[in-house]
Design an enzyme around this catalytic site. Structure first.
Site, mmCIF file in Angstrom:
data_model
loop_
_atom_site.group_PDB
_atom_site.id
_atom_site.type_symbol
_atom_site.label_atom_id
_atom_site.label_comp_id
_atom_site.label_asym_id
_atom_site.label_seq_id
_atom_site.Cartn_x
_atom_site.Cartn_y
_atom_site.Cartn_z
ATOM 1 N N ASP A 173 0.877 -1.181 0.000
ATOM 2 C CA ASP A 173 0.000 0.000 0.000
ATOM 3 C C ASP A 173 0.912 1.227 0.000
ATOM 4 O OD1 ASP A 173 -2.353 1.633 0.364
ATOM 5 O OD2 ASP A 173 -1.889 1.788 2.487
ATOM 6 N N SER A 174 0.319 2.396 -0.167
ATOM 7 C CA SER A 174 1.094 3.632 -0.093
ATOM 8 C C SER A 174 1.633 3.853 1.321
ATOM 9 C CB SER A 174 0.195 4.808 -0.467
ATOM 10 O OG SER A 174 -0.931 4.816 0.392
ATOM 11 N N GLY A 194 -2.982 8.971 -3.227
ATOM 12 C CA GLY A 194 -4.302 9.480 -3.642
ATOM 13 C C GLY A 194 -4.269 10.823 -4.339
ATOM 14 N N CYS A 235 -4.258 -1.401 -1.960
ATOM 15 C CA CYS A 235 -4.453 0.039 -2.087
ATOM 16 C C CYS A 235 -5.380 0.245 -3.275
ATOM 17 C CB CYS A 235 -3.101 0.702 -2.331
ATOM 18 S SG CYS A 235 -3.196 2.462 -2.682
ATOM 19 N N THR A 294 -6.018 3.024 -4.781
ATOM 20 C CA THR A 294 -5.438 3.958 -5.730
ATOM 21 C C THR A 294 -4.438 3.232 -6.643
ATOM 22 O OG1 THR A 294 -5.625 5.567 -3.940
ATOM 23 C CG2 THR A 294 -4.410 6.258 -5.882
ATOM 24 N N GLU A 305 -5.218 8.615 9.677
ATOM 25 C CA GLU A 305 -3.810 8.393 10.050
ATOM 26 C C GLU A 305 -3.444 9.134 11.322
ATOM 27 O OE1 GLU A 305 -0.834 8.431 7.137
ATOM 28 O OE2 GLU A 305 -1.727 6.614 6.312
ATOM 29 N N CYS A 341 -11.189 2.840 -0.231
ATOM 30 C CA CYS A 341 -9.825 3.164 0.207
ATOM 31 C C CYS A 341 -9.540 2.252 1.389
ATOM 32 C CB CYS A 341 -9.757 4.634 0.626
ATOM 33 S SG CYS A 341 -8.213 5.079 1.442
ATOM 34 N N HIS A 381 -7.923 2.628 3.949
ATOM 35 C CA HIS A 381 -7.952 3.267 5.275
ATOM 36 C C HIS A 381 -9.368 3.246 5.877
ATOM 37 C CE1 HIS A 381 -4.099 5.046 4.137
ATOM 38 N NE2 HIS A 381 -3.994 5.581 5.336
HETATM 39 N N1 DGL Z 1 -4.938 3.414 1.157
HETATM 40 C C1 DGL Z 1 -4.935 4.051 -0.124
HETATM 41 C C2 DGL Z 1 -6.111 3.529 -0.969
HETATM 42 O O1 DGL Z 1 -6.667 2.487 -0.683
HETATM 43 C C3 DGL Z 1 -4.997 5.560 -0.104
HETATM 44 C C4 DGL Z 1 -3.996 6.293 0.708
HETATM 45 C C5 DGL Z 1 -3.205 7.288 -0.096
HETATM 46 O O2 DGL Z 1 -3.751 8.265 -0.605
HETATM 47 O O3 DGL Z 1 -2.031 7.055 -0.244
HETATM 48 O O4 DGL Z 1 -6.480 4.153 -1.936
#
Ligand code: DGL
Length: 268
Positions: free
Chosen positions: A10-11, A43, A74, A76, A155, A187, A189
């Site tokens: 993930d990012s 994102g 992720c 994105t 976060e 997302c 998160h």
């Molecule tokens: N967790 C990432 C997603 O599922 C987004 C977080 C980011 O913007 O880096 O899209």
């Protein structure tokens, strides 16, 4: 190869919600998690750049960490890079994205008329969810909205408090998201605020995220490919590409148990 680890990336730390679901569903599997904190947030970045990062991380997980499969945890990166990774590793390593299992699960319910989608700017602008939903559930109307403030809020640890209530209310009360039957939490998160979103809708809207659905899809794929681990060969590892003590506390919160982050800058 069965006992080789599963690579998850993930990012940053959001994908730990997915890693946790995989670890609960498949306790025999060893996981190598990579959070690209050096490039967080994805994102707000272009698809080309995210694709470049995703290729670098997948190469690291497959070539250096000897992973047998890759989970793009992720949304994105799934929107920006999945097809490229799938084609590149075709017939060699399974690549699993977080978007398709959500679409499949929704497509099983033909009664859905209005589906809401919240995600990062890049995921919404990529149009990937919208296109896949239009193909699989053509009768459903899709209402999508970028909710970029939710990632930093989560976060920073805001949840079940005035700040999170105000922000969630502000986004979800947007006229676009009224009268929906289901809401995609697009997302990784967002499972962290699933309860609060559910409270907002008073349990009347079906919420769908990519944790358990993805874990079960991954299990199916590994079984079909006869790649499931025969025994557990070691501890899970969690790596981040930029070292910031701030992530340590948050990471354990996302993974729901205490974990140690290793600093591993694959970009230098
Ligand atoms: N967790 C990432 C997603 O599922 C987004 C977080 C980011 O913007 O880096 O899209």
């Amino acid at each position: 190869m069965n006992n080789y680890p599963i690579g998850i990336f993930d990012s940053g730390i959001g994908g730990l919600t997915v890693a946790n679901a995989i670890s609960r569903a498949m306790p025999n599997e060893k996981l190598i998690y990579f959070g690209d904190t050096a490039h967080l947030p994805y994102g707000e970045k272009s698809k080309d750049l995210i694709r470049e990062y995703s290729i670098g991380i997948s190469q690291f997980l497959i070539e250096e960490m000897q992973c047998k499969a890759i989970v793009v945890a992720c949304n994105t990166a799934s929107a920006a890079a999945y097809e490229h990774l799938r084609d590149y590793y075709k017939g060699r390593f399974p690549i699993i994205n977080v978007i398709d299992p959500i679409i499949e699960s929704l497509a099983a319910n033909k009664d859905l008329k209005r589906i809401g989608l919240i995600a990062t700017n890049t995921t919404i602008e990529s149009g990937v969810y919208q296109e896949k939903l239009a193909r699989r559930i053509p009768s459903a109307e899709v209402k999508s909205m970028a909710t970029p403030m939710l990632v930093p809020m989560i976060e920073e640890g805001y949840a079940h408090d005035d700040i999170s209530h105000a922000l969630i209310d502000n986004y979800l009360s947007n006229p676009l998201l009224q009268d929906i039957d289901a809401l995609i939490l697009g997302c990784t998160h967002y499972p962290m605020i699933r309860d609060e979103i559910n409270e907002y809708y008073k349990g009347k809207v079906r919420l769908i995220d990519s944790t358990d659905i993805l874990a079960s899809k991954l299990m199916d794929i590994l079984e079909k490919e006869e790649m499931t681990a025969i025994e557990r060969t070691g501890e899970n590892r969690f790596m981040i590409s930029d070292n910031n003590p701030h992530f340590d506390k948050s990471a354990s919160r996302f993974f729901k148990e205490s974990i140690n982050l290793e600093f591993r800058n694959i970009w230098m």
